[in-house]
Each structure stands twice: as C-alpha cells, then as structure tokens.
Motif scaffolding. Structure first.
Motif, PDB file in Angstrom:
ATOM      1  N   THR A 189      -5.067   6.640  -9.848  1.00  0.00           N
ATOM      2  CA  THR A 189      -4.582   8.029 -10.026  1.00  0.00           C
ATOM      3  C   THR A 189      -5.470   8.685 -11.066  1.00  0.00           C
ATOM      4  O   THR A 189      -6.284   8.018 -11.718  1.00  0.00           O
ATOM      5  CB  THR A 189      -3.114   8.059 -10.504  1.00  0.00           C
ATOM      6  OG1 THR A 189      -3.028   7.308 -11.711  1.00  0.00           O
ATOM      7  CG2 THR A 189      -2.153   7.478  -9.470  1.00  0.00           C
ATOM      8  N   THR A 205      -3.530  10.681  -5.662  1.00  0.00           N
ATOM      9  CA  THR A 205      -3.428   9.226  -5.550  1.00  0.00           C
ATOM     10  C   THR A 205      -4.419   8.689  -4.532  1.00  0.00           C
ATOM     11  O   THR A 205      -4.547   9.249  -3.442  1.00  0.00           O
ATOM     12  CB  THR A 205      -2.002   8.863  -5.083  1.00  0.00           C
ATOM     13  OG1 THR A 205      -1.075   9.472  -5.980  1.00  0.00           O
ATOM     14  CG2 THR A 205      -1.769   7.363  -5.063  1.00  0.00           C
ATOM     15  N   ARG A 264      -3.292  -0.313 -10.595  1.00  0.00           N
ATOM     16  CA  ARG A 264      -2.793  -1.628 -10.159  1.00  0.00           C
ATOM     17  C   ARG A 264      -3.832  -2.311  -9.275  1.00  0.00           C
ATOM     18  O   ARG A 264      -4.530  -1.645  -8.497  1.00  0.00           O
ATOM     19  CB  ARG A 264      -1.480  -1.485  -9.368  1.00  0.00           C
ATOM     20  CG  ARG A 264      -0.347  -0.983 -10.240  1.00  0.00           C
ATOM     21  CD  ARG A 264       0.965  -0.967  -9.485  1.00  0.00           C
ATOM     22  NE  ARG A 264       1.472  -2.317  -9.195  1.00  0.00           N
ATOM     23  CZ  ARG A 264       2.663  -2.544  -8.659  1.00  0.00           C
ATOM     24  NH1 ARG A 264       3.454  -1.543  -8.338  1.00  0.00           N
ATOM     25  NH2 ARG A 264       3.060  -3.780  -8.427  1.00  0.00           N
ATOM     26  N   LEU A 272      -4.496   0.647  -6.661  1.00  0.00           N
ATOM     27  CA  LEU A 272      -3.949   1.995  -6.830  1.00  0.00           C
ATOM     28  C   LEU A 272      -4.746   2.735  -7.891  1.00  0.00           C
ATOM     29  O   LEU A 272      -4.980   2.202  -8.983  1.00  0.00           O
ATOM     30  CB  LEU A 272      -2.480   1.920  -7.257  1.00  0.00           C
ATOM     31  CG  LEU A 272      -1.858   3.239  -7.733  1.00  0.00           C
ATOM     32  CD1 LEU A 272      -1.747   4.251  -6.593  1.00  0.00           C
ATOM     33  CD2 LEU A 272      -0.496   2.999  -8.363  1.00  0.00           C
ATOM     34  N   VAL A 282      -2.503  12.192  -0.994  1.00  0.00           N
ATOM     35  CA  VAL A 282      -2.745  10.749  -1.052  1.00  0.00           C
ATOM     36  C   VAL A 282      -3.855  10.388  -0.065  1.00  0.00           C
ATOM     37  O   VAL A 282      -3.826  10.837   1.087  1.00  0.00           O
ATOM     38  CB  VAL A 282      -1.472   9.955  -0.652  1.00  0.00           C
ATOM     39  CG1 VAL A 282      -1.740   8.452  -0.663  1.00  0.00           C
ATOM     40  CG2 VAL A 282      -0.314  10.290  -1.580  1.00  0.00           C
ATOM     41  N   ALA A 306       0.845  -1.206   0.000  1.00  0.00           N
ATOM     42  CA  ALA A 306       0.000   0.000   0.000  1.00  0.00           C
ATOM     43  C   ALA A 306       0.879   1.253   0.000  1.00  0.00           C
ATOM     44  O   ALA A 306       0.640   2.199  -0.747  1.00  0.00           O
ATOM     45  CB  ALA A 306      -0.924  -0.009   1.215  1.00  0.00           C
ATOM     46  N   VAL A 339      -5.275   4.985  -2.624  1.00  0.00           N
ATOM     47  CA  VAL A 339      -4.953   3.572  -2.435  1.00  0.00           C
ATOM     48  C   VAL A 339      -6.101   2.955  -1.641  1.00  0.00           C
ATOM     49  O   VAL A 339      -6.349   3.339  -0.504  1.00  0.00           O
ATOM     50  CB  VAL A 339      -3.612   3.384  -1.685  1.00  0.00           C
ATOM     51  CG1 VAL A 339      -3.304   1.890  -1.516  1.00  0.00           C
ATOM     52  CG2 VAL A 339      -2.483   4.080  -2.430  1.00  0.00           C
ATOM     53  N   PHE A 356       2.597   1.640  -3.365  1.00  0.00           N
ATOM     54  CA  PHE A 356       1.654   2.156  -4.369  1.00  0.00           C
ATOM     55  C   PHE A 356       1.506   3.675  -4.227  1.00  0.00           C
ATOM     56  O   PHE A 356       1.352   4.383  -5.209  1.00  0.00           O
ATOM     57  CB  PHE A 356       0.268   1.501  -4.204  1.00  0.00           C
ATOM     58  CG  PHE A 356       0.164   0.121  -4.801  1.00  0.00           C
ATOM     59  CD1 PHE A 356       1.286  -0.584  -5.194  1.00  0.00           C
ATOM     60  CD2 PHE A 356      -1.088  -0.483  -4.961  1.00  0.00           C
ATOM     61  CE1 PHE A 356       1.183  -1.868  -5.736  1.00  0.00           C
ATOM     62  CE2 PHE A 356      -1.211  -1.761  -5.508  1.00  0.00           C
ATOM     63  CZ  PHE A 356      -0.073  -2.457  -5.893  1.00  0.00           C
ATOM     64  N   ALA A 357       1.537   4.168  -2.995  1.00  0.00           N
ATOM     65  CA  ALA A 357       1.324   5.597  -2.766  1.00  0.00           C
ATOM     66  C   ALA A 357       2.490   6.432  -3.297  1.00  0.00           C
ATOM     67  O   ALA A 357       2.334   7.611  -3.589  1.00  0.00           O
ATOM     68  CB  ALA A 357       1.130   5.864  -1.278  1.00  0.00           C
TER      69      ALA A 357
END
Ligand code: SAH
Length: 390
Positions: A388, A340, A368, A386, A315, A233, A342, A236-237
């Motif tokens: 964006t 972003t 993802r 993920l 995020v 996690a 997650v 991914f961020a």
C-alpha cells in the motif's frame, strides 16, 4: 528429521533421480517447508517480515493436470512418462506421488490400448508415427475429466472405437479432444483441435466460483492450495464493496471473478493468451457477473493505455509468469496509483527484482509477505505480497 527418513521417502519413488520433477523429494515435508521459508526470507527480508509458509495437509497427488510423452523402444515396447531432465529420453512412469491417481490410470490404459488399435507412437528423430503426448485434466470439485490425445497428423482412423474403448474403462471421462501438433517443437500442444467426445472443456469450482478449462488455457495445477492462495490474496486486498479492481495476468479470470463475487464494484482483467481470455469471458457469464470485462494483450501495454485513459483502479492484483513483470507494467502501475497492490508470484527472484524497482521508484511499501506451498516436493514456491502507499 533424520537423513535416513528423507532417504526412505525419496526411495518410495523409483524414478526420483531420472525424472527430476521433485527436486526436494530427499527431504521430509516439514524440511521442505523450512527450505522454502528460508529461500523466501533470503530473497525478501529487505522488504519486511516473511510470515510462516502455509503448507499442505496432505501433500500427495495434488496435480490436477498430468502430461505424458509416448515412445516405442527398439524391442517395440511402448513407454509413457516424462522426459528425463535435460533430455528427450522418456522415463517410464505408471504412477506418480504428486499426480492425480485417476489421470495416471487413464494414461496407462491409453498406452495398453494402442497395439490393438494399431496406433503408433511418434518418433521425434524420424518424424514418423502418430501419438505424441497424452494430457489429462481433472476438475477436483466437479470430478469432470478431460483426455487430450496429441497427435502428429490429423487423420485418426479408428477414433470412434478408441473413444468407446477408453470410456468403457473410465466412465468418468467427460470429454476427449484430439490436439494436432505436426511441428518439431518442445511445446506439447499444437494449434488445431478436434473434439472427439463431450464439450471440449471441463469445469472446476474454486472459492465458490465455477471455471471452464480448455485444453490450452492456464489453470492452477494444485486446486487445494489455490483456494488458500486466492483466499489470502482477496483478504490482503481488503475489499469493502465498491472498488474497481484490475486483475493483471488473469488467465481464465479466476482472481478477478472471485473478487467480483466477493463484492468488488467493477473488475477489469488482462491476459495475453487468447484461449484463456475467451474462457474468462465465459466464466464471468457463467458466474452471473456483469461488472467485469476482460482484454487480450500484453499487461504492460494495457496498463500504459489504461493509465493514459485515466483508468484509476483501487486495487491491482498482479500474477505474472516466472519471468516476473516488466518495467513498462511497473511504471504504468505507479502512474495509475492504486491504493492497494497484491502481487502473487511463482518466482521469488523476479518478485524481489520487481519489489526493488517499486521501492526505488514509488511510495509503495510492502506490508505483508506470505509464502504458500503450491508445489510440494518440487523446489518451487509461491508468494503473496501486499503493498500500500506509505
Ligand atoms: N492469475 C491466473 C494466471 C496466472 S499465470 C491464475 O491464477 O490462474 C500467468 C498468466 O500470465 C498466464 O495465463 C499467461 O498466459 C499470462 N501472461 C504471460 N505473459 C503475459 C503478458 N505479457 N501480458 C499478459 N499476460 C501474460
């Protein structure tokens, strides 16, 4: 793998059918992973490629939290174990292939001590008796052990001697709590607590951060895979070092605290359970973090208010319960417009529903999708996604 081998594995658990906790025990571990991979692909393929599920190297005795119900049968024999699925009949269990072995031994020892202390188990129908449940939590990294005795009434006549007797057998127990649950309810824990020994909580270490765990606050039950999950996690961020991070449905603050330790500029967490929020605040302090604040409340309400106050995180981590997130939360998220998102999900069905909403209502794109096996032998699967902006 052959069916014969699957059967043999299922047969290593004598209560596999009655307990119902391990829905996939008839499959070998590699088959279980394929089953979960296929399930996530089926539900999420419209959003992109699903990466191969990360399984456990040793998928046994991973549960750091073990709960047992207590019952006395007609011949006066005391049984401890789990409710047979869909009923309130207790299935006797002394050891379980997925539970922590020390926890299982402590529960058996408590059961064996009951007669000499004249402690009666609670009878749900007659609403009489004393001991309802026993709960054990162990910090795998610290080896601190918490024993919680859930009783129907507050008066515990021989408590000091009982504490002495169980500690003599298990010196690794670092705290003992009596939780009082007088209500006719399915919930294991009541509101009131008496600390009988130690601090009333244990600690564990995850991803280099220290966490305090109270009897009632949520904590991931598979710490080995939780490190894998949180690691992914955070990866991914893609934190660079100055971001503002929002940790929604934060529990005791784990993800936000790890993000803060890994260099996030400022962290905000929101969580509904007051005990968990209190633990989160203490956890931030214990990890020497000052750039982090936790709020108690519904994540959707909080997002709406924060977004109206022009809070603009870079995020957002979101880790909702099985029911998934709410429209209110998702709409406020879109308004907040973080670069972003997650999404950590323990239920791919509600995950798919929420991703569909975001796809239709915003310009977020799924980049993802990674399943992680947090609960081997059960049908549950965790997924990290993920997103964006397009
Ligand atoms: N991120 C944490 C906890 C995840 S479990 C961890 O990994 O440990 C989901 C959490 O959401 C639980 O702590 C639960 O108390 C909380 N929760 C449930 N409904 C909520 C809501 N409407 N708003 C905020 N938090 C909620």
């Amino acid at each position: 793998m052959s069916n014969a081998k699957g059967k043999a594995e299922a047969e290593t658990c004598p209560v596999y059918k009655k307990c119902g906790g391990c829905q996939l025990r008839n499959l070998s571990y590699p088959e279980q992973l394929s089953f979960k991979q296929a399930k996530v692909i089926g539900l999420l393929k419209e959003f992109g490629r699903v990466e191969p599920i990360i399984g456990m190297e040793n998928p046994c005795h991973y549960r750091n939290k073990v709960q047992a119900a207590f019952y006395t049968d007609r011949r006066g024999k005391i049984i401890s174990g789990v409710y047979q699925s869909g009923t309130h009949r207790v299935v006797g269990i002394d050891s379980c292939l997925i539970e922590d072995e020390t926890a299982d031994k402590i529960i058996v020892a408590v059961r064996k001590l009951l007669p000499s202390f004249k402690m009666k188990t609670y009878d749900e129908d007659a609403r009489r008796g004393f001991l309802r449940h026993v709960l054990v939590k162990r910090g795998f990294a610290t080896n601190q052990v918490m024993l919680v005795l859930v009783t129907a009434t507050p008066v515990f006549p021989s408590k000091n001697n009982f504490v002495k007797a169980i500690r003599a057998q298990f010196p690794e127990i670092t705290t003992i709590v009596q939780n009082i649950n007088p209500n006719p309810t399915n919930l294991v824990l009541g509101e009131r607590e008496n600390i009988l020994f130690g601090k009333g909580y244990i600690e564990d270490v995850l991803c280099g951060c220290r966490f305090r765990i109270s009897p009632r606050s949520f904590y991931q039950i598979n710490p080995v895979q939780t490190e894998v999950l949180y690691g992914k996690a955070i990866e991914f961020a893609g934190l660079k070092g100055s971001e503002t991070v929002l940790d929604a449905y934060c529990g005791v603050g784990t993800i936000g605290i790890i993000a803060a330790k890994r260099g996030a500029g400022r962290v905000i967490g929101v969580e509904l359970n007051g005990d968990a929020v209190r633990d989160a605040i203490r956890n931030a302090r214990a990890n020497d973090l000052k750039n982090i604040r936790f709020f108690k409340g519904d994540a959707g309400d909080f997002m709406l208010a924060a977004s109206e106050e022009e809070e603009r995180p870079d995020v957002v981590f979101m880790d909702p319960p099985r029911a998934g997130s709410s429209r209110k939360f998702l709409s406020a998220l879109i308004e907040m417009n973080p670069k972003t998102v997650v999404y950590i999900s323990c239920n791919p069905e509600t995950l798919a529903r929420d991703l569909r909403f975001l796809r239709d209502q915003s310009s977020y794109k799924v980049r993802r999708i990674l399943p992680v096996d947090m609960f081997p032998h059960t049908a549950h699967v965790e997924t990290v996604v993920l997103m964006t902006k397009k």
